[in-house]
Design an enzyme around this catalytic site. Structure first.
Site, PDB file in Angstrom:
ATOM      1  CE1 TYR A 260      -4.545  -0.166 -13.491  1.00 21.48           C
ATOM      2  CE2 TYR A 260      -6.528   0.310 -12.227  1.00 21.48           C
ATOM      3  CZ  TYR A 260      -5.814  -0.517 -13.071  1.00 21.48           C
ATOM      4  OH  TYR A 260      -6.382  -1.702 -13.500  1.00 21.48           O
ATOM      5  N   GLY A 261      -6.316   5.150 -12.747  1.00 23.36           N
ATOM      6  CA  GLY A 261      -7.659   5.407 -13.272  1.00 23.36           C
ATOM      7  C   GLY A 261      -7.590   6.128 -14.608  1.00 23.36           C
TER       8      GLY A 261
ATOM      9  CB  VAL B 232      -9.579 -10.170 -10.819  1.00 25.04           C
ATOM     10  CG1 VAL B 232      -9.111 -11.610 -10.958  1.00 25.04           C
ATOM     11  CG2 VAL B 232     -10.735  -9.887 -11.775  1.00 25.04           C
TER      12      VAL B 232
ATOM     13  CE  LYS C  76       0.801  -4.138  -5.198  1.00 20.92           C
ATOM     14  NZ  LYS C  76      -0.221  -4.967  -5.824  1.00 20.92           N
TER      15      LYS C  76
ATOM     16  CE  LYS D 175      -5.681  -0.431 -17.317  1.00 28.46           C
ATOM     17  NZ  LYS D 175      -5.534  -1.686 -18.038  1.00 28.46           N
TER      18      LYS D 175
ATOM     19  CG  ASP E  57       8.895  -4.658 -22.301  1.00 30.31           C
ATOM     20  OD1 ASP E  57       7.906  -3.904 -22.131  1.00 30.31           O
ATOM     21  OD2 ASP E  57       9.937  -4.577 -21.631  1.00 30.31           O
TER      22      ASP E  57
ATOM     23  CG  ASN F  59      -4.206  -9.123 -19.397  1.00 30.00           C
ATOM     24  OD1 ASN F  59      -5.150  -9.009 -18.619  1.00 30.00           O
ATOM     25  ND2 ASN F  59      -2.992  -9.525 -18.996  1.00 30.00           N
TER      26      ASN F  59
ATOM     27  CB  SER G 296     -10.349  -0.603 -14.733  1.00 24.04           C
ATOM     28  OG  SER G 296     -10.756  -0.639 -13.376  1.00 24.04           O
TER      29      SER G 296
HETATM   30  N1  NAP Z   1      -7.042  -7.282 -10.918  1.00 26.61           N
HETATM   31  C1  NAP Z   1      -8.107  -6.476 -11.028  1.00 26.61           C
HETATM   32  O1  NAP Z   1      -8.976  -6.406 -10.126  1.00 26.61           O
HETATM   33  C2  NAP Z   1      -8.299  -5.645 -12.280  1.00 26.61           C
HETATM   34  C3  NAP Z   1      -9.471  -4.836 -12.367  1.00 26.61           C
HETATM   35  C4  NAP Z   1      -9.674  -4.087 -13.520  1.00 26.61           C
HETATM   36  C5  NAP Z   1      -8.771  -4.151 -14.573  1.00 26.61           C
HETATM   37  N2  NAP Z   1      -7.647  -4.928 -14.462  1.00 26.61           N
HETATM   38  C6  NAP Z   1      -6.724  -4.955 -15.613  1.00 26.61           C
HETATM   39  O2  NAP Z   1      -6.531  -6.300 -16.016  1.00 26.61           O
HETATM   40  C7  NAP Z   1      -5.225  -6.455 -16.595  1.00 26.61           C
HETATM   41  C8  NAP Z   1      -4.494  -7.606 -15.931  1.00 26.61           C
HETATM   42  O3  NAP Z   1      -4.351  -7.293 -14.566  1.00 26.61           O
HETATM   43  P1  NAP Z   1      -3.918  -8.350 -13.444  1.00 26.61           P
HETATM   44  O4  NAP Z   1      -4.744  -8.046 -12.272  1.00 26.61           O
HETATM   45  O5  NAP Z   1      -3.911  -9.724 -14.010  1.00 26.61           O
HETATM   46  O6  NAP Z   1      -2.430  -7.842 -13.148  1.00 26.61           O
HETATM   47  P2  NAP Z   1      -1.073  -8.626 -12.811  1.00 26.61           P
HETATM   48  O7  NAP Z   1      -1.363  -9.893 -12.122  1.00 26.61           O
HETATM   49  O8  NAP Z   1      -0.200  -7.605 -12.153  1.00 26.61           O
HETATM   50  O9  NAP Z   1      -0.500  -8.967 -14.271  1.00 26.61           O
HETATM   51  C9  NAP Z   1      -0.102  -7.959 -15.148  1.00 26.61           C
HETATM   52  C10 NAP Z   1       0.609  -8.563 -16.323  1.00 26.61           C
HETATM   53  O10 NAP Z   1       1.049  -7.499 -17.173  1.00 26.61           O
HETATM   54  C11 NAP Z   1       2.429  -7.704 -17.449  1.00 26.61           C
HETATM   55  N3  NAP Z   1       3.152  -6.481 -17.811  1.00 26.61           N
HETATM   56  C12 NAP Z   1       3.378  -5.375 -17.074  1.00 26.61           C
HETATM   57  N4  NAP Z   1       4.111  -4.496 -17.767  1.00 26.61           N
HETATM   58  C13 NAP Z   1       4.364  -5.057 -18.977  1.00 26.61           C
HETATM   59  C14 NAP Z   1       5.077  -4.662 -20.128  1.00 26.61           C
HETATM   60  N5  NAP Z   1       5.728  -3.494 -20.193  1.00 26.61           N
HETATM   61  N6  NAP Z   1       5.100  -5.488 -21.198  1.00 26.61           N
HETATM   62  C15 NAP Z   1       4.459  -6.672 -21.162  1.00 26.61           C
HETATM   63  N7  NAP Z   1       3.797  -7.121 -20.091  1.00 26.61           N
HETATM   64  C16 NAP Z   1       3.746  -6.331 -19.015  1.00 26.61           C
HETATM   65  C17 NAP Z   1       2.987  -8.349 -16.188  1.00 26.61           C
HETATM   66  O11 NAP Z   1       4.246  -8.950 -16.427  1.00 26.61           O
HETATM   67  P3  NAP Z   1       5.331  -9.202 -15.243  1.00 26.61           P
HETATM   68  O12 NAP Z   1       4.901 -10.443 -14.522  1.00 26.61           O
HETATM   69  O13 NAP Z   1       6.600  -9.347 -16.013  1.00 26.61           O
HETATM   70  O14 NAP Z   1       5.306  -7.991 -14.354  1.00 26.61           O
HETATM   71  C18 NAP Z   1       1.862  -9.353 -15.922  1.00 26.61           C
HETATM   72  O15 NAP Z   1       1.984 -10.469 -16.760  1.00 26.61           O
HETATM   73  C19 NAP Z   1      -4.524  -5.100 -16.411  1.00 26.61           C
HETATM   74  O16 NAP Z   1      -4.625  -4.356 -17.603  1.00 26.61           O
HETATM   75  C20 NAP Z   1      -5.334  -4.431 -15.307  1.00 26.61           C
HETATM   76  O17 NAP Z   1      -5.263  -3.026 -15.388  1.00 26.61           O
HETATM   77  C21 NAP Z   1      -7.396  -5.674 -13.347  1.00 26.61           C
END
Ligand code: NAP
Length: 271
Positions: A191-192, A227, A93, A195, A60, A87, A137
């Site tokens: 969030y922006g 994604v 939201k 990142k 965590d 990651n 991001s």
């Molecule tokens: N999806 C997109 O379009 C997008 C675009 C640009 C950048 N990103 C970046 O890509 C990364 C992954 O995003 P995603 O879309 O795969 O998001 P996601 O599906 O919401 O997954 C996020 C992951 O981070 C974990 N997490 C959150 N808080 C945590 C903590 N305190 N300690 C350890 N783990 C923690 C979550 O665990 P739990 O399951 O326990 O909540 C989950 O495994 C993020 O950094 C996001 O900002 C995503």
């Protein structure tokens, strides 16, 4: 000793897909980490059913004891770390009714300070030829800031302490409802900003690692693209496996590749 890669927040989404791909392409052990042990172990089982062999460790970002335990495990089992993919992250939201002050505090605490906790613990044990990849991001671009702040975040002499000061100031300015006057993004972008701070931190750490005396350590940030995951409410054109491509590309860069850069679509991009 075997080489080892660690991926944070890997029980689902892009992190899970990064582990899947590293299990195939990285020459060493891959540690899938998750804050919730049950969710993490279930994710490992799913990959095992595909014939892959990830290992699990709880992590965590927001809990310094948890971060220390991972560090101890890596030192004892592997004598260091070869690839770190930061990651894990959170996003409110867009329709969230939580106050902006709360959104700023929580998002910066996890995405900036949590990632910083992991880096402070694990960068000192990164081995020569190590690779660090931070998930930034396309929404965390410098252009969301007013020019005087762009200059501070992009400065080649920015330190970790100065960046932390800027992120604390952002949170405080949101609480005081003066973020527009101070040059932070309007409308509010918690969030922006988180990142953007990750790409700034990447550049600070790339400079630190370039002078730490260990050979060929590369620290880069990247955008996975838009994604379909829980974070994006399953919108966007890319699958998690497609989103994993650029992070994995950065994790496996050959010697002599760029460091301190922001990558999109497997190429250095403007931040
Ligand atoms: N999806 C997109 O379009 C997008 C675009 C640009 C950048 N990103 C970046 O890509 C990364 C992954 O995003 P995603 O879309 O795969 O998001 P996601 O599906 O919401 O997954 C996020 C992951 O981070 C974990 N997490 C959150 N808080 C945590 C903590 N305190 N300690 C350890 N783990 C923690 C979550 O665990 P739990 O399951 O326990 O909540 C989950 O495994 C993020 O950094 C996001 O900002 C995503």
């Amino acid at each position: 000793m075997a080489r080892v890669a660690v991926v944070t927040g890997a029980n689902k989404g892009i992190g899970f897909a990064i582990v899947r791909r590293l299990c195939k392409d990285f020459d060493g052990d891959v540690i899938l980490t998750a804050r919730d042990a049950d969710r993490g172990k279930a994710a490992c089982k799913e990959l095992e059913s595909e014939g892959l062999r990830p290992r699990f460790h709880q992590l965590d970002l927001d809990d310094v004891a948890s971060v220390s335990q991972l560090k101890l495990f890596l030192e004892k089992t592997y004598g260091g770390l070869d690839v770190l993919v930061n990651n894990a992250g959170i996003a409110y939201k867009s329709k969230s009714t939580a106050p902006e002050s709360e959104q700023a505090e929580v998002t910066i605490r996890v995405n900036y300070f949590g990632t910083l906790n992991v880096c402070k613990a694990l960068l000192p044990i990164i081995n020569p030829h190590g690779r660090v990849v931070n998930l930034g991001s396309f929404v965390g671009k410098l252009s969301i800031l007013q020019p005087h702040l762009q200059k501070k975040f992009a400065s080649d002499s920015l330190t970790e302490d100065e960046l932390t000061g800027l992120m604390n100031k952002f949170v405080q300015d949101v609480k005081d409802n003066r973020y527009g006057e101070e040059g932070w993004p309007v409308p509010f972008k918690g969030y922006g900003m988180s990142k953007l701070s990750i790409t700034a931190l990447t550049k600070v750490h790339a400079r630190q690692m370039a002078t730490c005396g260990k050979e060929d350590i590369l620290v880069n940030s990247c955008c996975p693209g838009w994604v379909k995951t829980d974070m994006s409410s399953h919108s966007g054109p890319l699958s998690p496996d497609e989103g994993a491509e650029t992070p994995v590309y950065c994790a496996l860069l050959p010697p002599g590749s760029p460091t301190g850069e922001f990558f999109r679509k497997k190429a250095v991009a403007e931040w």
